[in-house]
Design an enzyme around this catalytic site. Structure first.
Site, PDB file in Angstrom:
ATOM      1  N   GLY A  16       0.776  -1.240   0.000  1.00  0.00           N
ATOM      2  CA  GLY A  16       0.000   0.000   0.000  1.00  0.00           C
ATOM      3  C   GLY A  16       0.807   1.289   0.000  1.00  0.00           C
ATOM      4  O   GLY A  16       0.337   2.303   0.517  1.00  0.00           O
ATOM      5  N   HIS A 113       0.571   0.998 -13.308  1.00  0.00           N
ATOM      6  CA  HIS A 113       1.348  -0.172 -13.714  1.00  0.00           C
ATOM      7  C   HIS A 113       2.820   0.242 -13.828  1.00  0.00           C
ATOM      8  O   HIS A 113       3.114   1.288 -14.417  1.00  0.00           O
ATOM      9  CB  HIS A 113       0.819  -0.697 -15.062  1.00  0.00           C
ATOM     10  CG  HIS A 113       1.517  -1.936 -15.507  1.00  0.00           C
ATOM     11  ND1 HIS A 113       1.226  -3.177 -14.984  1.00  0.00           N
ATOM     12  CD2 HIS A 113       2.526  -2.131 -16.389  1.00  0.00           C
ATOM     13  CE1 HIS A 113       2.010  -4.078 -15.536  1.00  0.00           C
ATOM     14  NE2 HIS A 113       2.806  -3.471 -16.396  1.00  0.00           N
ATOM     15  N   LEU A 148      -6.472  -6.786 -19.692  1.00  0.00           N
ATOM     16  CA  LEU A 148      -5.493  -6.453 -18.648  1.00  0.00           C
ATOM     17  C   LEU A 148      -4.450  -5.425 -19.116  1.00  0.00           C
ATOM     18  O   LEU A 148      -3.841  -5.592 -20.175  1.00  0.00           O
ATOM     19  CB  LEU A 148      -4.791  -7.752 -18.197  1.00  0.00           C
ATOM     20  CG  LEU A 148      -3.937  -7.637 -16.942  1.00  0.00           C
ATOM     21  CD1 LEU A 148      -4.806  -7.442 -15.717  1.00  0.00           C
ATOM     22  CD2 LEU A 148      -3.045  -8.867 -16.798  1.00  0.00           C
TER      23      LEU A 148
HETATM   24  C1  GRF Z   1       3.120  -1.003  -7.692  1.00  0.00           C
HETATM   25  O1  GRF Z   1       4.358  -1.278  -8.275  1.00  0.00           O
HETATM   26  C2  GRF Z   1       2.086  -0.757  -8.757  1.00  0.00           C
HETATM   27  O2  GRF Z   1       2.613  -0.163  -9.909  1.00  0.00           O
HETATM   28  C3  GRF Z   1       1.596  -2.150  -9.063  1.00  0.00           C
HETATM   29  O3  GRF Z   1       1.595  -2.812  -7.834  1.00  0.00           O
HETATM   30  C4  GRF Z   1       2.549  -2.204  -6.957  1.00  0.00           C
HETATM   31  C5  GRF Z   1       1.795  -1.796  -5.724  1.00  0.00           C
HETATM   32  O4  GRF Z   1       2.645  -1.339  -4.712  1.00  0.00           O
HETATM   33  N1  GRF Z   1       0.303  -2.113  -9.707  1.00  0.00           N
HETATM   34  P1  GRF Z   1       2.043  -0.706  -3.397  1.00  0.00           P
HETATM   35  O5  GRF Z   1       1.154  -1.774  -2.763  1.00  0.00           O
HETATM   36  O6  GRF Z   1       1.266   0.507  -3.778  1.00  0.00           O
HETATM   37  O7  GRF Z   1       3.222  -0.404  -2.546  1.00  0.00           O
END
Ligand code: GRF
Length: 220
Positions: A16, A113, A148
């Site tokens: 998070g 992403h 996706l």
């Molecule tokens: C991030 O790298 C985001 O781009 C991907 O999942 C990861 C989430 O990280 N979709 P966090 O839980 O926000 O630290």
């Protein structure tokens, strides 16, 4: 047209840090949003501790509890509607979002992403880019469509791959940019400046005109 406090829901599965960047931007007064609800599909997601710390309501809605993706989708729709959120922010949500949920919130679900889409879709995008040997990678915020990591692109940040990088150091540098551009994009929604035109997303602004890539990103 600036409006106050866009009600949002944030979907998480893990640590998070992107959720935290949104919380921090709100608390710092840079983001005119209110997190009405955090949804996690995992009860043990560390992201939920962030909700506890900041007094943010959350619900755990695991897909496993439901017979079909549609039923899970209905539960998600119900939770978001009940919260009053107008934008759904996927922040490390590790499950494919059910089709009925995407339909219910068309053009109102965003995802981040960790690559320059359309390159390196799917899991471990940073490692995919590293292994491929690209010189530039980055992160992308896009609208969520049934396919996706393929929805219309709202914003991207470019991150160079450095000679001494490992997949981990590269991922950490990309993450810093995620934390910068994701709250900025949510702020654009809060300001009512995001316009979707087919697969193109435009950000309207008196200062810079209408741009697919917005210099404000560099400053947020
Ligand atoms: C991030 O790298 C985001 O781009 C991907 O999942 C990861 C989430 O990280 N979709 P966090 O839980 O926000 O630290």
């Amino acid at each position: 047209m600036k409006r106050d406090k866009l009600p949002i829901a944030v979907f998480v599965s893990g640590r998070g840090t992107n959720l935290q960047s949104i919380i921090d931007a709100i608390e710092a007064g840079r983001l005119d949003a209110e997190i009405r609800l955090v949804v996690s599909n995992r009860s043990k997601a560390p992201a939920l501790q962030r909700c506890e710390r900041h007094g943010i309501p959350y619900e755990v809605i695991p897909s496993k509890k439901f017979e079909t993706p549609e039923k899970w989708g209905e539960a998600l729709i119900e939770a978001v509607k009940r919260s009053g959120a107008e934008l759904v922010v996927l922040a490390g949500f590790m499950k494919v979002v059910p089709a009925n949920f995407i339909e219910a919130f068309k053009n109102r679900i965003v995802n981040i992403h960790p690559s320059l889409l359309p390159a390196f879709k799917g899991l471990e995008a940073q490692r995919q880019a590293f292994d491929y040997g690209v010189k530039l990678t980055g992160c992308t915020v896009h609208l969520v469509t049934p396919e996706l990591d393929s929805g219309p692109i709202i914003a991207q940040a470019v991150v160079p791959v450095l000679p001494n990088d490992t997949p981990e150091t590269l991922a950490a540098r990309i993450l810093e940019h995620e934390h910068r551009i994701y709250p900025q994009v949510v702020q654009w929604f809060a300001e009512g400046r995001v316009r979707v035109d087919g697969n193109k997303v435009w950000v309207d602004g008196a200062r810079y005109g209408t741009l697919p890539f917005n210099p404000e990103l560099e400053k947020f």
